[in-house]
Design a protein around this motif. Structure first.
Motif, short mmCIF file in Angstrom:
data_model
loop_
_atom_site.label_atom_id
_atom_site.label_comp_id
_atom_site.label_asym_id
_atom_site.label_seq_id
_atom_site.Cartn_x
_atom_site.Cartn_y
_atom_site.Cartn_z
N ILE A 102 -0.22 6.54 -3.64
CA ILE A 102 -1.56 6.19 -4.12
C ILE A 102 -1.43 5.21 -5.27
O ILE A 102 -0.53 5.34 -6.11
N ARG A 103 -2.31 4.26 -5.32
CA ARG A 103 -2.42 3.37 -6.47
C ARG A 103 -3.61 3.83 -7.31
O ARG A 103 -4.74 3.93 -6.80
N ALA B 3 -10.08 5.71 -1.87
CA ALA B 3 -10.33 4.70 -0.84
C ALA B 3 -9.10 4.57 0.05
O ALA B 3 -7.96 4.68 -0.41
N ARG B 4 -9.34 4.30 1.32
CA ARG B 4 -8.30 4.15 2.31
C ARG B 4 -7.77 2.71 2.30
O ARG B 4 -8.39 1.81 1.71
N PRO B 5 -6.67 2.44 2.99
CA PRO B 5 -6.16 1.06 3.05
C PRO B 5 -7.12 0.05 3.67
O PRO B 5 -7.01 -1.14 3.42
N ASP B 6 -8.07 0.52 4.51
CA ASP B 6 -9.05 -0.40 5.10
C ASP B 6 -10.31 -0.50 4.26
O ASP B 6 -11.33 -1.03 4.73
N THR C 155 -4.26 -0.57 -0.12
CA THR C 155 -3.50 0.66 -0.19
C THR C 155 -4.45 1.82 -0.39
O THR C 155 -5.66 1.63 -0.54
N PHE C 156 -3.95 3.03 -0.40
CA PHE C 156 -4.76 4.14 -0.88
C PHE C 156 -4.96 3.95 -2.38
O PHE C 156 -3.99 3.78 -3.12
N TRP D 46 0.82 -1.21 0.00
CA TRP D 46 0.00 0.00 0.00
C TRP D 46 0.84 1.25 0.00
O TRP D 46 0.35 2.33 -0.23
N MET D 47 2.16 1.12 0.24
CA MET D 47 3.00 2.30 0.24
C MET D 47 3.65 2.55 -1.11
O MET D 47 4.44 3.47 -1.25
N GLY D 48 3.37 1.77 -2.11
CA GLY D 48 4.01 2.01 -3.39
C GLY D 48 3.45 1.13 -4.48
O GLY D 48 2.28 0.81 -4.50
N GLU D 49 4.32 0.70 -5.40
CA GLU D 49 3.87 -0.09 -6.53
C GLU D 49 3.39 -1.46 -6.08
O GLU D 49 3.85 -2.00 -5.09
N ALA D 50 2.49 -2.03 -6.85
CA ALA D 50 1.92 -3.32 -6.49
C ALA D 50 2.94 -4.43 -6.67
O ALA D 50 3.76 -4.41 -7.58
#
Length: 594
Positions: A521-522, A558-561, A492-493, A35-39
């Motif tokens: 963000i993704r 959307a948030r990580p949750d 992730t975001f 969630w902090m970067g690339e998939a």
């Protein structure tokens, strides 16, 4: 006599669990995107790899020089084990403790919903638990004359989160899957048969004292402590924290049994609430050959008497002969409705039953705790990274407490319907509910009773869709692979751009956001044609598109949750949406306090 379970998987009671409309999916334990970067690549193998963006959390704060762990988790039931798995995926170093040396082999919780299943699937556990779960049957409420007076059903497909709305499950197997995943983790250490004896809180850390089964004592220093230590929570008592009593306190007997082969044909095919004044009771169809009954204990009865096998056989004789089943477990409980008044004290947070207790009549007790963990862990990770103000952590209670209270009050209301003992009041109840059922024969959809978020880390009220849960459709990516959306994006975001809109305007806002050092963000760009770019996905159906159109959104964040921070009516306003999120993460926005 009581027997250890011999579970029969994949019986006529339900098919193997799969995402809505798909064949079984094989999730690798590391398939999740960071969630902090690339998939991370889909099906990324079998080894755990801490995300480099989050490993920098510890390096940036020199945690290895000062702290034994980022987080200490006290209690490794489903909530604590979920928090530990989320912490693993976020790259946090965890020391987790449980007093018991082994997983309890008998069932306790029996239901969870699609929000929890989305979390477990995010861990890559859909296949691992598939043989031990089953979609939840509809519920009927029967009065003393056997009439159906109320129905609780489930919405038909397509299901909004990609999974059946509710499941029954076997808790020992779920806990085993959650812990087994952590066995391969380098950054999460499990300590079983080890008791936390004290926690001392400082301004920016906590000191934790533990003792193992041999009597060896140890002291650790951590940034945060999570109390997942159950309804009797020693840590809650240690800090003298009070529970708000929502005035529901009733004694019940819970009986779990395993049907023997060829038996049970005359049992109800649905779940049933027997709203009978002589003795309210509940019947639940569990996975495989597992069945559960719950019986209210009468005022002239003692818990130790009603839990005797002879008494239980008398209760069950209405449905089954003694040779039809093996008793698995019998336990007496007091069903409570309680909510903790203070969910955080300095670096100590309370989750699950340590923070709230919900009557079981909606099968939401464990779900509430899974939501707690899902809500809190990404906030702790962001704060440890140094990207957010302390106020973000205060949104944990601000978001969760009203949600928990609402769900608990709904469960309490259903409990009062079931548990009415006065004949005249029950007759009026029956008349009222029969009139409602005549007007709405399909009854109530269970998930319609679960609210969204109203306050906390959300966009200001002028932004649509804030506080809702992001639907999860089946999508096809640019390589022609089809699966549920989370399988490609992770937790992730995510900025979702509806197809047929000016995607360039939204992507320009994302570029400016990234150039300014904004949170990662993704981008999820929905397209109607064959996807060509890395961030493009074609939705198989119209689930997410229809939801966005209903909210008149061209873009949502959307948030990580999976809860939605907010949306915008036009992609040209995407920059305003991202700016609102940045302001709140840094503690300058207003909605955190709303």
């Amino acid at each position: 006599m009581y027997l250890a379970p011999t579970l029969q998987a994949r019986t006529h009671d339900g098919p193997r669990v799969t995402p809505t409309g798909q064949t079984p999916v094989r999730f690798g334990p590391c398939h999740r995107a960071g969630w902090m970067g690339e998939a991370a690549p889909r099906h990324a193998g079998t080894q755990f790899n801490a995300l480099p963006e989050l490993v920098s959390i510890r390096k940036g704060l020199h945690v290895t020089d000062v702290f034994d762990a980022d987080v200490v988790i006290v209690g490794l039931g489903p909530v604590g084990a979920t928090a530990a798995n989320l912490a693993h995926d976020l790259g946090l170093r965890v020391e987790a403790f449980d007093r018991a040396a082994h997983i309890e082999t008998r069932p306790r919780a029996i239901g969870f919903d699609h929000e929890a299943m989305r979390v477990f699937a995010g861990f890559g556990l859909a296949d691992a638990i598939a043989d031990h779960i089953m979609p939840y049957r509809p519920s009927e409420y029967h009065n003393g004359n056997g009439q159906v007076i109320k129905r609780i059903g489930t919405a038909p497909p397509p299901h909004p989160l990609g999974w059946a709305p509710n499941y029954v499950f076997l808790q020992p197997q779920l806990e085993g899957a959650l812990r087994q995943r952590l066995d391969r983790s380098d950054n999460v250490k499990l300590h079983l048969g080890t008791e936390v004896t004290d926690v001392q809180l400082g301004d920016d850390s906590a000191t934790v004292e533990v003792v193992d089964a041999t009597g060896r004592r140890r002291t650790l220093r951590a940034r945060y402590v999570l109390a997942c230590d159950g309804g009797s929570s020693p840590l809650r008592r240690r800090f003298g924290l009070s529970m708000d009593d929502l005035e529901f306190d009733q004694p019940w007997l819970v009986v779990d049994l395993l049907l023997r082969p060829g038996t049970g044909a005359r049992l109800p095919r649905t779940n049933v609430q027997y709203c009978e004044t002589a003795r309210p009771s509940t019947f639940i169809v569990g996975p495989g050959n597992h069945r559960r009954w719950e019986f209210m204990i009468n005022p002239d009865e003692r818990p130790e008497d009603v839990s005797h096998p002879d008494f239980i056989r008398t209760l069950l004789s209405r449905w089954l002969a003694p040779g039809d089943y093996d008793l698995w477990r019998a336990a007496t409980y007091r069903f409570h409705a309680l909510v903790l008044e203070q969910w955080r004290t300095q670096g100590l947070f309370f989750l699950g039953d340590a923070a709230h207790m919900t009557p079981p009549f909606l099968a939401q007790g464990m779900c509430q705790g899974i939501r707690d963990a899902s809500n809190l862990m990404w906030k702790l990770a962001l704060h440890l990274r140094g990207d957010t103000s302390e106020r973000l952590l205060d949104t944990y209670q601000r978001e969760r407490a009203p949600h928990v209270r609402h769900v608990t009050l709904v469960a309490k209301e259903f409990g009062h319907v079931i548990c009415e003992r006065d004949e005249a009041t029950a007759a009026k109840r029956d008349a009222d509910l029969l009139a409602e059922l005549k007007a709405t024969p399909e009854g109530t959809i269970r998930q319609s009773l679960i609210p969204g978020l109203l306050a906390g880390f959300l966009a200001p009220e002028r932004f649509p869709a804030r506080g809702d849960i992001l639907p999860q459709p089946t999508v096809t990516d640019s390589r022609g692979r089809t699966g549920l959306l989370d399988e490609y994006t992770g937790s992730t975001f995510r900025l979702v751009i509806r197809h047929g809109t000016d995607a360039a305007a939204a992507e320009s806002a994302v570029c400016a956001h990234r150039a300014g050092g904004g949170f990662p963000i993704r981008v999820v760009r929905l397209v109607a044609e064959t996807p060509a770019g890395q961030d493009e996905y074609r939705e198989e159906g119209h689930l997410l598109d229809a939801w966005m159109r209903r909210h008149a959104c061209e873009t949502v964040l959307a948030r990580p949750d999976h809860y939605v921070f907010g949306g915008v009516h036009s992609t040209s306003d995407t920059g305003l949406l991202l700016a609102a999120a940045r302001e709140q993460l840094h503690g300058t926005g207003r909605s955190l306090l709303s």
